[in-house]
Scaffold this motif. Structure first.
Motif, mmCIF file in Angstrom:
data_model
loop_
_atom_site.group_PDB
_atom_site.id
_atom_site.type_symbol
_atom_site.label_atom_id
_atom_site.label_comp_id
_atom_site.label_asym_id
_atom_site.label_seq_id
_atom_site.Cartn_x
_atom_site.Cartn_y
_atom_site.Cartn_z
ATOM 1 N N SER A 140 -43.482 -32.498 74.151
ATOM 2 C CA SER A 140 -42.125 -32.985 73.815
ATOM 3 C C SER A 140 -41.491 -33.833 73.475
ATOM 4 O O SER A 140 -42.711 -34.789 72.991
ATOM 5 C CB SER A 140 -41.148 -33.275 75.115
ATOM 6 O OG SER A 140 -40.568 -33.810 75.561
ATOM 7 N N TYR A 143 -38.957 -29.201 73.497
ATOM 8 C CA TYR A 143 -39.914 -29.163 74.298
ATOM 9 C C TYR A 143 -40.862 -28.140 73.871
ATOM 10 O O TYR A 143 -39.680 -27.077 73.807
ATOM 11 C CB TYR A 143 -39.477 -29.101 75.586
ATOM 12 C CG TYR A 143 -39.872 -29.186 76.513
ATOM 13 C CD1 TYR A 143 -39.849 -30.798 76.862
ATOM 14 C CD2 TYR A 143 -40.380 -28.166 77.706
ATOM 15 C CE1 TYR A 143 -41.374 -30.689 78.069
ATOM 16 C CE2 TYR A 143 -40.872 -28.565 78.514
ATOM 17 C CZ TYR A 143 -41.134 -29.740 78.896
ATOM 18 O OH TYR A 143 -42.278 -30.292 80.643
ATOM 19 N N PRO A 155 -38.324 -34.219 81.298
ATOM 20 C CA PRO A 155 -38.492 -33.427 79.815
ATOM 21 C C PRO A 155 -39.885 -34.442 79.426
ATOM 22 O O PRO A 155 -39.607 -34.513 78.228
ATOM 23 C CB PRO A 155 -37.250 -34.261 78.915
ATOM 24 C CG PRO A 155 -36.945 -34.943 80.145
ATOM 25 C CD PRO A 155 -36.771 -34.816 81.379
#
Length: 208
Positions: free
Chosen positions: A31, A159, A188
């Motif tokens: 991420s 991501y 996230p």
């Protein structure tokens, strides 16, 4: 012997939890974002190979959409903030619990071990080093799903995540949606490195 041990292990597991079973996935995620705006939107993006198999891809996207919604991402093809590229594969191999010491009889073909490794052998005829062919009665399913999110404005990957699972069950229609959930767990800001994510499902879904 291996088959017997595996059967005993499976019975013991199911008897301890008769109404549910655990899908265990090995997940690795990357991420570059810390937070996602509330109500962030996305649309699906397909590779040319995925466009050629539109019905299958639509089914995978429906599975992934449910998992994306759980982490706060809403599909909006008209006004997306991100694009989501979805992938999945299911490979059938020989079960690691299959017994290679399988012989048809004293005067026929069978499987065994010789000077060149596992292969077919003819009793009285010498060694033939043909490779073992996975038996239909001992399949093993290796599965992997992936999600890649890109920010539309910059086309930057923000991501990327993959989840892997393997086991003897044919229930890909039940397992793959859960694997997408596992792949997005922690979104996230997921933990670093490979992690094991376990999610329970009703036992009845094994045969779907």
């Amino acid at each position: 012997m291996k088959r017997a041990l595996f059967a005993l292990l499976l019975v013991a597991t199911l008897s301890g939890c008769a109404t549910s079973w655990v899908v265990d996935s090995d997940v690795k995620s990357f991420s570059s974002i810390d937070t996602v705006p509330a109500g962030a939107t996305y649309r699906f993006e397909r590779l040319p190979s995925q466009q050629a198999n539109g019905e299958r891809q639509a089914s995978l996207e429906a599975m992934a959409a449910a998992a994306l919604e759980q982490v706060g991402l809403r599909r909006d093809d008209a006004n997306p903030r991100y694009t989501a590229q979805i992938s999945a594969r299911v490979t059938t191999t020989l079960s690691p619990w299959a017994d290679p010491w399988l012989w048809d009889g004293p005067f026929g073909y069978g499987y065994g071990y010789g000077p060149y490794g596992y292969g077919r052998r003819w009793y009285g005829g010498g060694w033939y080093g043909a490779p073992i062919v996975p038996q239909a009665s001992n399949p093993w399913y290796e599965r992997e799903v992936g999600v890649v999110l890109r920010e539309l404005g910059s086309n930057r990957v923000v991501y990327e995540t993959r989840a892997r699972n393997d086991g003897p069950y044919t229930a890909s229609a039940a397992v793959l949606p859960v694997m997408f959930q596992a792949a997005l767990q922690g979104f996230p800001k997921p933990p670093e490195g490979v992690r094991r994510v376990n999610i329970e499902l009703p036992t009845a879904k094994k045969q779907q």
